[in-house]
Design a protein around this motif. Structure first.
Motif, PDB file in Angstrom:
ATOM      1  N   LEU A  40      -9.662   0.306  13.780  1.00 16.26           N
ATOM      2  CA  LEU A  40      -9.271  -1.034  13.347  1.00 16.26           C
ATOM      3  C   LEU A  40      -8.142  -1.626  14.180  1.00 16.26           C
ATOM      4  CD1 LEU A  40      -9.443  -0.498   9.471  1.00 16.26           C
ATOM      5  CD2 LEU A  40     -11.142  -1.557  10.955  1.00 16.26           C
ATOM      6  N   SER A  41      -7.692  -0.860  15.179  1.00 17.48           N
ATOM      7  CA  SER A  41      -6.640  -1.329  16.096  1.00 17.48           C
ATOM      8  C   SER A  41      -5.364  -1.735  15.360  1.00 17.48           C
ATOM      9  CB  SER A  41      -7.154  -2.510  16.946  1.00 17.48           C
ATOM     10  OG  SER A  41      -8.285  -2.133  17.693  1.00 17.48           O
ATOM     11  N   VAL A  42      -4.962  -0.888  14.410  1.00 13.12           N
ATOM     12  CA  VAL A  42      -3.708  -1.092  13.690  1.00 13.12           C
ATOM     13  C   VAL A  42      -2.957   0.242  13.681  1.00 13.12           C
ATOM     14  CG1 VAL A  42      -4.571  -2.962  12.229  1.00 13.12           C
ATOM     15  CG2 VAL A  42      -4.780  -0.582  11.455  1.00 13.12           C
ATOM     16  N   SER A  43      -1.730   0.223  13.195  1.00 12.94           N
ATOM     17  CA  SER A  43      -0.939   1.450  13.149  1.00 12.94           C
ATOM     18  C   SER A  43      -1.386   2.355  12.007  1.00 12.94           C
ATOM     19  CB  SER A  43       0.545   1.117  12.983  1.00 12.94           C
ATOM     20  OG  SER A  43       0.784   0.561  11.701  1.00 12.94           O
ATOM     21  N   SER A  44      -1.068   3.640  12.130  1.00 16.75           N
ATOM     22  CA  SER A  44      -1.360   4.593  11.051  1.00 16.75           C
ATOM     23  C   SER A  44      -0.594   4.226   9.792  1.00 16.75           C
ATOM     24  CB  SER A  44      -1.002   6.015  11.494  1.00 16.75           C
ATOM     25  OG  SER A  44      -1.819   6.426  12.565  1.00 16.75           O
ATOM     26  N   MET A  45       0.606   3.652   9.949  1.00 20.53           N
ATOM     27  CA  MET A  45       1.395   3.229   8.794  1.00 20.53           C
ATOM     28  C   MET A  45       0.669   2.117   8.022  1.00 20.53           C
ATOM     29  SD  MET A  45       5.349   1.869   8.657  1.00 20.53           S
ATOM     30  CE  MET A  45       5.919   3.441   9.337  1.00 20.53           C
ATOM     31  N   THR A  46       0.039   1.181   8.739  1.00 16.02           N
ATOM     32  CA  THR A  46      -0.720   0.105   8.086  1.00 16.02           C
ATOM     33  C   THR A  46      -1.887   0.690   7.287  1.00 16.02           C
ATOM     34  OG1 THR A  46      -0.146  -1.528   9.770  1.00 16.02           O
ATOM     35  CG2 THR A  46      -2.133  -1.951   8.482  1.00 16.02           C
ATOM     36  N   ILE A  47      -2.595   1.646   7.871  1.00 17.58           N
ATOM     37  CA  ILE A  47      -3.716   2.282   7.163  1.00 17.58           C
ATOM     38  C   ILE A  47      -3.216   3.037   5.940  1.00 17.58           C
ATOM     39  CG2 ILE A  47      -5.513   4.055   7.321  1.00 17.58           C
ATOM     40  CD1 ILE A  47      -6.201   1.437   8.732  1.00 17.58           C
ATOM     41  N   ARG A  48      -2.080   3.720   6.059  1.00 16.75           N
ATOM     42  CA  ARG A  48      -1.546   4.444   4.903  1.00 16.75           C
ATOM     43  C   ARG A  48      -1.200   3.479   3.770  1.00 16.75           C
ATOM     44  NH1 ARG A  48       0.471   8.149   8.830  1.00 16.75           N
ATOM     45  NH2 ARG A  48       2.349   6.907   9.194  1.00 16.75           N
ATOM     46  N   ARG A  49      -0.680   2.287   4.117  1.00 19.82           N
ATOM     47  CA  ARG A  49      -0.397   1.285   3.088  1.00 19.82           C
ATOM     48  C   ARG A  49      -1.694   0.831   2.410  1.00 19.82           C
ATOM     49  NH1 ARG A  49       3.703  -0.924   6.671  1.00 19.82           N
ATOM     50  NH2 ARG A  49       2.164  -2.404   7.472  1.00 19.82           N
ATOM     51  N   ASP A  50      -2.733   0.625   3.212  1.00 21.64           N
ATOM     52  CA  ASP A  50      -4.035   0.232   2.649  1.00 21.64           C
ATOM     53  C   ASP A  50      -4.576   1.321   1.720  1.00 21.64           C
ATOM     54  OD1 ASP A  50      -3.988  -2.143   4.075  1.00 21.64           O
ATOM     55  OD2 ASP A  50      -5.232  -1.383   5.712  1.00 21.64           O
ATOM     56  N   LEU A  51      -4.479   2.567   2.158  1.00 20.89           N
ATOM     57  CA  LEU A  51      -4.981   3.682   1.345  1.00 20.89           C
ATOM     58  C   LEU A  51      -4.172   3.829   0.059  1.00 20.89           C
ATOM     59  CD1 LEU A  51      -5.723   6.396   4.073  1.00 20.89           C
ATOM     60  CD2 LEU A  51      -7.347   4.870   2.942  1.00 20.89           C
ATOM     61  N   ASN A  52      -2.870   3.650   0.157  1.00 19.62           N
ATOM     62  CA  ASN A  52      -2.025   3.732  -1.042  1.00 19.62           C
ATOM     63  C   ASN A  52      -2.388   2.637  -2.040  1.00 19.62           C
ATOM     64  OD1 ASN A  52      -0.491   5.974  -0.308  1.00 19.62           O
ATOM     65  ND2 ASN A  52       1.011   4.748   0.815  1.00 19.62           N
ATOM     66  N   ALA A  53      -2.679   1.435  -1.549  1.00 23.34           N
ATOM     67  CA  ALA A  53      -3.060   0.333  -2.432  1.00 23.34           C
ATOM     68  C   ALA A  53      -4.398   0.613  -3.103  1.00 23.34           C
ATOM     69  CB  ALA A  53      -3.133  -0.970  -1.637  1.00 23.34           C
ATOM     70  N   LEU A  54      -5.358   1.145  -2.356  1.00 23.17           N
ATOM     71  CA  LEU A  54      -6.662   1.491  -2.929  1.00 23.17           C
ATOM     72  C   LEU A  54      -6.528   2.625  -3.941  1.00 23.17           C
ATOM     73  CD1 LEU A  54      -8.878   1.300   0.296  1.00 23.17           C
ATOM     74  CD2 LEU A  54      -8.952  -0.256  -1.663  1.00 23.17           C
ATOM     75  N   SER A  55      -5.615   3.555  -3.669  1.00 24.88           N
ATOM     76  CA  SER A  55      -5.358   4.646  -4.606  1.00 24.88           C
ATOM     77  C   SER A  55      -4.734   4.130  -5.893  1.00 24.88           C
ATOM     78  CB  SER A  55      -4.440   5.683  -3.958  1.00 24.88           C
ATOM     79  OG  SER A  55      -4.114   6.715  -4.874  1.00 24.88           O
ATOM     80  N   ASP A  56      -3.789   3.183  -5.773  1.00 30.12           N
ATOM     81  CA  ASP A  56      -3.157   2.586  -6.959  1.00 30.12           C
ATOM     82  C   ASP A  56      -4.180   1.855  -7.826  1.00 30.12           C
ATOM     83  OD1 ASP A  56      -0.699   3.521  -6.164  1.00 30.12           O
ATOM     84  OD2 ASP A  56      -0.051   1.626  -5.257  1.00 30.12           O
ATOM     85  N   ASP A  57      -5.217   1.300  -7.201  1.00 25.98           N
ATOM     86  CA  ASP A  57      -6.281   0.610  -7.939  1.00 25.98           C
ATOM     87  C   ASP A  57      -7.304   1.577  -8.528  1.00 25.98           C
ATOM     88  OD1 ASP A  57      -5.268  -1.915  -7.527  1.00 25.98           O
ATOM     89  OD2 ASP A  57      -6.426  -2.274  -5.702  1.00 25.98           O
ATOM     90  N   GLY A  58      -7.154   2.871  -8.231  1.00 28.00           N
ATOM     91  CA  GLY A  58      -8.071   3.871  -8.768  1.00 28.00           C
ATOM     92  C   GLY A  58      -9.372   4.013  -8.013  1.00 28.00           C
ATOM     93  N   LEU A  59      -9.471   3.414  -6.817  1.00 31.33           N
ATOM     94  CA  LEU A  59     -10.724   3.436  -6.071  1.00 31.33           C
ATOM     95  C   LEU A  59     -10.891   4.685  -5.214  1.00 31.33           C
ATOM     96  CD1 LEU A  59     -10.825  -0.296  -4.881  1.00 31.33           C
ATOM     97  CD2 LEU A  59     -11.885   0.711  -6.900  1.00 31.33           C
TER      98      LEU A  59
END
Length: 253
Positions: free
Chosen positions: A29-48
């Motif tokens: 996705l041509s972004v930083s690993s930190m950006t992906i970790r934020r996305d994953l954390n948000a999806l985890s908070d939503d229970g997905l």
């Protein structure tokens, strides 16, 4: 690619592969690993999803449900096409019910030019579309707010709906299956949908092709209770043929 598009990409990749690696996603996705970790954390908070060392896995099963933000970004062209087709079934003088869900909320957007129609709903998505429609009579149901659905529902909502007789219900669902009928992941959502069906003379189910041959935890009704299913032209012809052979009224938009 914005955050919603990235999250949609991550979910789709998880559905195909079962696991995603943080560093590989960052590269793709041509972004930083930190950006992906934020996305994953948000999806985890939503229970997905569930986080694992270096990546994540999908939370799947009959209780799995995208939250409304993800649903809004999914199959939107197909949903709008379905909504345009459903306008053929709305006539001046009708009373209609618009169920909760992103597909049905697309229909609300198209109602702004209509007149002499009573619209009833428990969906805040629908209500937001109709706030400035002076040419319509709009009835908003009371009830307990459910964040994932962006709608009110529950016993108060169900009792209120039971006082009315509605010409046409435009119904949303999470799953359509010949054996299990219409299904959703949550009981409170399903029981309110049952109340709308009981109060309506005609039931039209609006569902994009991803809903076909899918089932969830709670059954709303058998397909024989539905007058028409409207799906989109991307639906698998083999699946459509199976429903037609079972005498299920289904059309594509």
């Amino acid at each position: 690619m914005n955050a919603i598009a990235r999250k949609q990409y991550i979910i789709q990749k998880l559905q195909l592969e079962g696991y995603v690696d943080t560093n590989l996603l960052a590269s793709e996705l041509s972004v930083s690993s930190m950006t992906i970790r934020r996305d994953l954390n948000a999806l985890s908070d939503d229970g997905l999803i569930s986080l694992q060392h270096g990546g994540a896995v999908l939370n799947n099963g009959s209780l799995f449900e995208f939250n409304m933000t993800m649903k809004k970004a999914d199959h939107m062209n197909e949903k709008m096409t379905i909504a345009k087709k459903c306008m053929d079934y709305i006539h001046e003088g009708d009373s209609i019910y618009l169920d909760a869900g992103t597909t049905v909320s697309c229909l609300a957007l198209l109602l702004k030019e209509t007149r002499n129609i009573i619209v009833m709903t428990h969906s805040l998505l629908v209500m937001n579309q109709l706030l400035d429609c002076k040419n319509l009579r709009v009835i908003m149901c009371p009830g307990e707010y459910r964040f994932d659905s962006q709608a009110v529902m529950g016993p108060l909502t169900d009792n209120f709906i039971s006082q009315f007789k509605i010409d046409t219900l435009f119904l949303g669902t999470e799953g359509i299956d010949l054996k299990h009928g219409l299904t959703v992941p949550h009981i409170i959502d399903g029981t309110t949908k049952r109340a709308t069906i009981k109060a309506s003379k005609k039931i039209i189910c609006m569902a994009d092709n991803s809903k076909l041959d899918t089932s969830y935890y709670f059954s709303i009704c058998p397909l024989s209770d539905i007058n028409l299913i409207v799906t989109d032209h991307e639906a698998d012809p083999t699946k459509l043929d199976t429903y037609m052979k079972a005498n299920i009224p289904i059309i594509t938009a």
